[in-house]
Design a protein around this motif. Structure first.
Motif, PDB file in Angstrom:
ATOM      1  N   LEU A 142      -0.074  -7.224  -6.947  1.00 56.94           N
ATOM      2  CA  LEU A 142      -0.086  -6.326  -8.003  1.00 56.94           C
ATOM      3  C   LEU A 142      -1.474  -6.214  -8.513  1.00 56.94           C
ATOM      4  O   LEU A 142      -2.218  -5.045  -8.774  1.00 56.94           O
ATOM      5  N   HIS A 196      -3.880  -4.086  -6.724  1.00 56.92           N
ATOM      6  CA  HIS A 196      -3.696  -2.606  -6.834  1.00 56.92           C
ATOM      7  C   HIS A 196      -3.918  -2.115  -8.144  1.00 56.92           C
ATOM      8  O   HIS A 196      -3.523  -0.915  -8.484  1.00 56.92           O
ATOM      9  N   ASP A 202       1.050  -1.454  -0.045  1.00 56.71           N
ATOM     10  CA  ASP A 202       0.025  -0.030  -0.054  1.00 56.71           C
ATOM     11  C   ASP A 202       0.828   1.209   0.041  1.00 56.71           C
ATOM     12  O   ASP A 202       0.679   2.211  -0.755  1.00 56.71           O
ATOM     13  N   ASP A 256       2.704   1.391  -3.404  1.00 53.98           N
ATOM     14  CA  ASP A 256       1.619   1.824  -4.417  1.00 53.98           C
ATOM     15  C   ASP A 256       1.333   3.347  -4.112  1.00 53.98           C
ATOM     16  O   ASP A 256       1.168   4.047  -5.527  1.00 53.98           O
ATOM     17  N   SER A 257       0.980   3.958  -3.294  1.00 55.98           N
ATOM     18  CA  SER A 257       0.805   5.219  -3.064  1.00 55.98           C
ATOM     19  C   SER A 257       1.816   6.252  -3.481  1.00 55.98           C
ATOM     20  O   SER A 257       1.909   7.206  -4.119  1.00 55.98           O
ATOM     21  N   ARG A 259       1.947   6.223  -7.153  1.00 54.75           N
ATOM     22  CA  ARG A 259       0.603   6.987  -7.658  1.00 54.75           C
ATOM     23  C   ARG A 259       1.119   8.555  -7.566  1.00 54.75           C
ATOM     24  O   ARG A 259       0.619   9.361  -8.573  1.00 54.75           O
TER      25      ARG A 259
END
Length: 190
Positions: A73, A76, A38, A41-42, A45
């Motif tokens: 993966l 997300h 997480d 991923d953030s 992004r």
């Protein structure tokens, strides 16, 4: 403590005003838990927004058969992509043994082909910046034949020149009667 690391390259997409984020052999995650991913991923992004990225391509270095990564993966929003930019597996060769021992550890057909190439006049020598065009032509032919993606020649030229200046790069060219027939690139680290 550091739980993950991500090295991202932002590549412009021609005539689109957008970029593509490329994460080669990463992200590197100590323990691919949902909580850690997480965070990764953030970060991806946030970088995508900052660089006006249309897509983020990740190619984590994961052992074959590993199930955590594909699940994380997909969760997300990542989807498998073919062909990959990086090879599916990486092999390491201990270069400490002498050449005869290295050849002795190879399959008989490999030894035969190496010796035959030498007998027939294939010569391997260090390449220079003048050989980048020949390298790229050979690489393009291989990519087309084996159906994998490669970048524009300028990207490879930039990478080669950067590592050459650092004394950490070698371009080996195999030639038959002066005509390039093969090439390999080596980056020296450590």
């Amino acid at each position: 403590s550091i739980r993950a690391a991500v090295s991202m390259v932002s590549n412009p997409i021609r005539r689109a005003g957008r970029t593509q984020l490329y994460i080669s052999r990463g992200p590197a995650v100590d323990n691919p838990s949902p909580e850690t991913f997480d965070l990764v991923d953030s970060a991806i992004r946030r970088t995508a927004v900052a660089t006006n990225a249309l897509v983020a391509k990740v190619e984590p270095y994961v052992p074959a058969g590993e199930r955590k990564w594909p699940d994380l993966l997909r969760r997300h929003g990542f989807n498998p992509l073919y062909p990959p930019s990086q090879p599916r597996s990486v092999w390491a060769l201990d270069l400490d043994p002498d050449q005869d021992d290295l050849l002795g550890a190879m399959k008989p057909k490999w030894r035969y082909n190496i010796r035959l190439a030498s007998k027939r006049g294939v010569v391997v020598s260090s390449g220079t910046e003048k050989d980048i065009d020949d390298f790229y032509r050979l690489y393009s032919e291989t990519a087309q034949r084996d159906a994998f993606y490669i970048h524009d020649k300028e990207i490879y030229a930039f990478i080669f020149q950067t590592f050459w200046r650092l004394g950490q790069f070698e371009l080996l060219m195999a030639r038959y009667k002066g005509v390039p027939v093969g090439a390999v690139t080596l980056v020296h680290l450590g």
